[in-house]
Structure formats: structure tokens, C-alpha cells
Design an enzyme around this catalytic site. Structure first.
Site, short mmCIF file in Angstrom:
data_model
loop_
_atom_site.label_atom_id
_atom_site.label_comp_id
_atom_site.label_asym_id
_atom_site.label_seq_id
_atom_site.Cartn_x
_atom_site.Cartn_y
_atom_site.Cartn_z
N LYS A 13 0.83 -1.21 0.00
CA LYS A 13 0.00 0.00 0.00
C LYS A 13 0.87 1.27 0.00
CE LYS A 13 -2.23 -1.05 3.85
NZ LYS A 13 -1.64 -2.36 4.25
N ARG A 88 -9.70 0.77 8.70
CA ARG A 88 -9.28 -0.57 9.08
C ARG A 88 -10.35 -1.30 9.88
NH1 ARG A 88 -3.41 0.64 9.01
NH2 ARG A 88 -2.17 -1.22 9.36
N ARG A 127 12.21 -5.44 5.27
CA ARG A 127 12.17 -4.10 4.67
C ARG A 127 12.81 -3.03 5.56
NH1 ARG A 127 5.59 -2.85 4.73
NH2 ARG A 127 5.42 -2.53 6.97
N ARG A 161 11.14 -0.32 10.94
CA ARG A 161 10.03 -0.10 11.86
C ARG A 161 10.10 -1.10 13.01
NH1 ARG A 161 4.62 0.32 8.29
NH2 ARG A 161 3.86 -0.64 10.20
N ARG A 172 -0.60 -8.30 13.47
CA ARG A 172 -1.15 -7.33 12.51
C ARG A 172 -1.99 -8.05 11.45
NH1 ARG A 172 4.32 -4.62 11.06
NH2 ARG A 172 3.17 -3.50 9.45
#
Ligand code: AMP
Length: 214
Positions: A13, A88, A127, A161, A172
Site C-alpha cells: 500500500k 481498518r 524491509r 520499523r 497485525r
């Protein structure tokens, strides 16, 4: 144009939002980015949200909806919005409809990034981003061209992160399945959902999204 990019964590996203901003001059409204900025600045919202985010759970509907309201109030109605990571929950989806009406906008499209969940943990845990310009990289799929130097701005500082670890990612995903995926049928009933293969290459996904918006 006002569009929602919907998909589980790691679906792409943020990456695709950045492409849309570049190509179409739209504005990315990422509640995750807004919350991380609040955590960094140690605002009351940030202090409240930090522990929840570290666990991979969802911050309250009111907090994120207020953040979106403030962003929409501050941008011209002619600038397109990409909602990234919002809504969400069913309550947030309802609040978004109200906020769009309040700011003279309407929802044009919901783009669902369809992905293979097993691949996501691998995508997310590898990432990292440039600490200065935010360019995205990956340990296995997209290292900077010169080791340790950002391709975009030359910075040598990178960050990860804190919630991109395997345990938090699993929570999540569960939150996505239990609370976010159920909002799709409501949008489907309105005939505005389009599915894109989120497992394709970044360029191919971007092209598929462009075709939808043309
Ligand atoms: P993201 O960057 O979209 O993956 O969001 C990171 C974290 O911020 C999430 O795991 C949640 O804890 C929180 N968060 C971001 N957006 C929302 C939202 N719309 N509703 C509730 N929590 C959110």
C-alpha cells in the site's frame, strides 16, 4: 479522485501510494505514517498509541479518524486522496463516509491488493527505509545500488520499523483478517472494488492501478 488502498500489512500500500503521488499529484493519507510521526514527536496521541502499535494491535477509531479529518481539512478539495491503512474497521469505514461528505468529497474506488499471506512475513521483516528521504529497500529484493548509500538522496542512514518483527506481523495479520477484511463486502455492494494482484512486480502493480484509474 479519492481512493482506498486496501490489503494486509506488506501488501504494498505504501509503495503504491508513493507511485500515485509521483504520477498523479495525489496526496497519500497514511494513518500509520501519521501515528509514527506522533510517536516520534511524543505528542499525547503518540504516547497513547506507541504501546498499541508495538503490539501490532489497532489504535482507537476516534484517534485515527481525527487524524484523517485534520489532513482533509488542510488540503484543497481538488487534490485527490489516497487512503493508505485507513479505514481498518467497520466503524472507521462509516466515519470515512462522514468525513468525505463533510469535506465535499466522494469515494471513487477501493483497490484491493490481493496477496499470498505467507510471502508477507518475508516481505515485511526484510524491509527498511532511508532515514532521510523515506525511499524503501529490502534485504533480499531491493538493496541500494551502492551498499549502505540511498539511491535517491545519498544518505547513509537507514531505519526499520519496530513493529516489523515476525511476532508483531502475525498479530497485525490477525487484526487485518478479523477487523479490516470484513469491510470489503460493504464496498463491493457499492460496486467500487477492484482487485489487483499484489504479488506481481512493483511496476506491474502500479500499471494495473493506473489502468483502473484511467
Ligand atoms: P501501518 O503503517 O499502516 O502498517 O500501521 C502501523 C500501525 O499503526 C498499525 O499496526 C496500528 O497499530 C496503527 N494504525 C495505523 N492505521 C490505523 C488505523 N486506521 N486504525 C487503527 N490503527 C492503525
Amino acid at each position: 479522485m479519492n481512493i482506498i488502498l486496501l490489503g494486509p500489512p506488506g501488501a504494498g500500500k505504501g509503495t503504491q501510494s508513493a507511485r500515485l503521488v509521483e504520477r498523479h499529484g495525489m496526496r497519500q493519507l497514511s494513518t500509520g505514517d501519521m501515528l509514527r510521526a506522533a510517536v516520534k514527536a511524543q505528542t499525547p496521541v503518540g504516547i497513547k498509541a506507541k504501546a498499541v502499535m508495538d503490539r501490532g494491535e489497532l489504535v482507537s477509531d476516534e484517534i485515527v479518524s481525527e487524524l484523517i479529518d485534520a489532513e482533509l481539512a488542510a488540503m484543497p478539495a481538488s487534490t485527490g486522496a489516497i487512503f493508505d491503512g485507513y479505514p481498518r474497521t467497520a466503524a472507521q469505514a462509516e466515519m470515512l463516509d462522514m468525513l468525505l461528505a463533510k469535506h465535499g468529497r466522494k469515494l471513487d474506488r477501493v483497490i484491493e491488493l490481493a496477496v499470498d499471506e505467507d510471502a508477507l512475513v518475508d516481505r515485511i521483516t526484510g524491509r527498511f527505509t532511508c532515514a532521510r528521504c523515506g525511499a524503501g529497500y529490502h534485504d533480499r529484493y531491493k538493496q541500494p545500488k551502492a551498499a549502505g548509500v540511498c539511491d535517491e538522496c545519498g544518505s547513509t542512514e537507514f531505519k526499520r520499523r519496530p513493529d516489523d518483527n515476525e511476532e508483531t506481523v502475525r498479530t497485525r495479520m490477525q487484526e487485518y483478517r478479523a477487523k479490516t477484511a470484513p469491510i470489503l463486502p460493504g464496498y463491493e455492494a457499492r460496486g467500487i472494488v477492484a482487485q489487483v494482484d499484489g504479488m506481481a512486480s512493483i511496476d506491474d502493480v502500479a500499471e494495473a492501478i493506473d489502468d483502473l484509474l484511467a
